[in-house]
Design a protein around this motif. Sequence first.
Motif, mmCIF file in Angstrom:
data_model
loop_
_atom_site.group_PDB
_atom_site.id
_atom_site.type_symbol
_atom_site.label_atom_id
_atom_site.label_comp_id
_atom_site.label_asym_id
_atom_site.label_seq_id
_atom_site.Cartn_x
_atom_site.Cartn_y
_atom_site.Cartn_z
ATOM 1 N N SER A 294 0.828 -1.206 0.000
ATOM 2 C CA SER A 294 0.000 0.000 0.000
ATOM 3 C C SER A 294 0.857 1.248 0.000
ATOM 4 O O SER A 294 2.037 1.228 0.343
ATOM 5 N N ALA A 295 0.236 2.368 -0.373
ATOM 6 C CA ALA A 295 0.932 3.651 -0.422
ATOM 7 C C ALA A 295 -0.080 4.777 -0.356
ATOM 8 O O ALA A 295 -1.269 4.587 -0.645
ATOM 9 N N VAL A 296 0.398 5.954 -0.009
ATOM 10 C CA VAL A 296 -0.423 7.161 -0.021
ATOM 11 C C VAL A 296 -0.002 8.027 -1.201
ATOM 12 O O VAL A 296 1.188 8.205 -1.465
ATOM 13 N N ASP A 297 -0.997 8.542 -1.930
ATOM 14 C CA ASP A 297 -0.757 9.520 -2.985
ATOM 15 C C ASP A 297 -1.279 10.861 -2.483
ATOM 16 O O ASP A 297 -2.451 11.193 -2.665
ATOM 17 N N PRO A 298 -0.422 11.656 -1.813
ATOM 18 C CA PRO A 298 -0.907 12.897 -1.215
ATOM 19 C C PRO A 298 -1.368 13.924 -2.240
ATOM 20 O O PRO A 298 -2.157 14.812 -1.918
ATOM 21 N N ALA A 374 4.629 19.286 -9.315
ATOM 22 C CA ALA A 374 4.749 17.827 -9.377
ATOM 23 C C ALA A 374 6.096 17.374 -9.929
ATOM 24 O O ALA A 374 6.529 16.255 -9.670
ATOM 25 N N TYR A 375 6.763 18.246 -10.699
ATOM 26 C CA TYR A 375 8.043 17.876 -11.296
ATOM 27 C C TYR A 375 9.226 18.417 -10.504
ATOM 28 O O TYR A 375 10.370 18.344 -10.953
ATOM 29 N N GLY A 376 8.984 18.957 -9.319
ATOM 30 C CA GLY A 376 10.048 19.533 -8.509
ATOM 31 C C GLY A 376 10.784 18.480 -7.701
ATOM 32 O O GLY A 376 10.325 17.356 -7.513
ATOM 33 N N GLU A 377 11.943 18.857 -7.197
ATOM 34 C CA GLU A 377 12.772 17.949 -6.398
ATOM 35 C C GLU A 377 12.129 17.681 -5.043
ATOM 36 O O GLU A 377 11.596 18.579 -4.393
ATOM 37 N N GLY A 378 12.169 16.421 -4.633
ATOM 38 C CA GLY A 378 11.696 16.047 -3.313
ATOM 39 C C GLY A 378 10.191 15.965 -3.175
ATOM 40 O O GLY A 378 9.686 15.797 -2.063
ATOM 41 N N ILE A 379 9.462 16.075 -4.282
ATOM 42 C CA ILE A 379 8.004 15.990 -4.203
ATOM 43 C C ILE A 379 7.598 14.541 -3.976
ATOM 44 O O ILE A 379 7.948 13.643 -4.748
ATOM 45 N N ILE A 380 6.854 14.312 -2.900
ATOM 46 C CA ILE A 380 6.399 12.958 -2.589
ATOM 47 C C ILE A 380 5.176 12.629 -3.421
ATOM 48 O O ILE A 380 4.233 13.416 -3.517
ATOM 49 N N GLY A 381 5.179 11.474 -4.015
ATOM 50 C CA GLY A 381 4.044 11.021 -4.815
ATOM 51 C C GLY A 381 4.006 9.517 -4.886
ATOM 52 O O GLY A 381 4.885 8.815 -4.370
#
Length: 498
Positions: A294-298, A374-381
């Motif tokens: 499982s995972a979260v898509d914030p 969404a294309y930036g560094e360190g963005i969690i997805g």
Amino acid sequence: MADIQFGQLQADLPAYQNTGSIKVNNVIPLAQGYKSFPRFVSLSGTGLGTTPVGLFTSFSASGSTNYAGDTTKLYQMDSSLVFQDKSKAGGYNNSTTEGSRDFWAFTQFGANIIATNGADNIQKFEEGVDSLFSDLVTLKAKYLAVIRDFVVSGYTTESSTVYNQRVKWSGLNDSSTWTPSQTTQSGFQDIVGTHGSVQAIVGGESFGIVFMERAIFRMDYVGTPLIFQFDKIADNIGAFAPKSVVSFGSDIFFLAQDGFYKLSGGQKLTPIGIGRVNEFFFADTTSNFEGICSAVDPNNSMVIWSYRGSGATGTGTVNNKLLCYNYAVDRWSTGSSQDLHFINSASQEAFTTLEALDILGSIDDLPYSLDSYAYGEGIIGLSGFNSDKKFGKFLGASLDATVDTTEFEGAKNKNSTLITARPIVDADGSSNTTITVTPITRSSQANAVTEGSAVNIKENGDCPMRSTSRYHRLRVNVTGNFKTMSGVDVEAKATGKR
């Protein structure tokens, strides 16, 4: 014309006059209707050495870093999105710790990245100092979390003895000390009884949650002599699949033996799948529940479970289905044809040039604008590893979407002919988008449904058809990029009484 809105996924309810729909696939639920679900895109050029079974993102003053594990190695991702081997000498055991799969659990304690797989001693990697992982302690455990100022492990092996109901924690602010002591406050608790084994531990600043197979406990810090107090908050409800447990904010989501639940604030338990997806999921999934992850898509307020369901082919460690829950609007959807080894939330390196975005496909197919965060560094997805063992994220073009209307009568208590169907799909003029409507009918509730031919949308937005029956439903398929889909306008004509 009758306006039929797409309702929420209620696959467990009867089709006729279902207030929702029994099929909602490859889309993201909204408060009203659905939006497109981006495709998985490989970002790393090379895959891991063996089956991926762990993924984690650390954060420090210098930015974020991804770590991963397969059945024999631990890795750190470099700036070129390549996972470099950081295993201790000799690597790790390819043994079975959860049914037929062996997962890594990760956590971060200060500058230390801590990992465990149940088969080897708990590992640590101090960022900025260590070049390889090494033994943190002579202790094996399946699960890890940080609760307040302690590293907490679960389902331990100590001196070759397995303690499947044990929760053990480090010293206060000292992840290297694990010998029980009132001075260091390191200790352990055996949660004895008929609750089964420890299945997961979720950490937090104030308290932790321990999932057993058939119970849930809350552990609160109380200081010496107890150090932690354990209180049962749910009986006969626990984690049916260890990797189904995932948290976001104050909520924890998990699969129990009777379906999906949400635990809020460490005390309120809410069933979220009943009457909607529980029966569908258990009927669709195969017997290898230990492979569920499982995972979260914030970015989309979603919790996503990956599992191996009907139609799966190839190796048994590759999952082909997704089950998606939008916790912000309390609605579900499904995903298919995914072929993923493992999913989790993770970051990425920044896409600093247009050329760097080429890996995602045509610019016209990108799900976000070029200047999107969404294309930036360190963005969690939402991230993971595909069947080629390559790391990637869901940043590509729209998946092929399918949503059904409820089953309805075109005319009350009569046969009717559907003359025109107009799908309400906002494709924003995308030239690569194909929209079709397929009539699905049956003359009696006792009959199996008959699926008609798909009808392409015309220039005026209509799909002309001649579909005659007592009971109708309409299936809208969208191939190519689109923004949202919300329902179907239907024109029907009564043709006789039954």
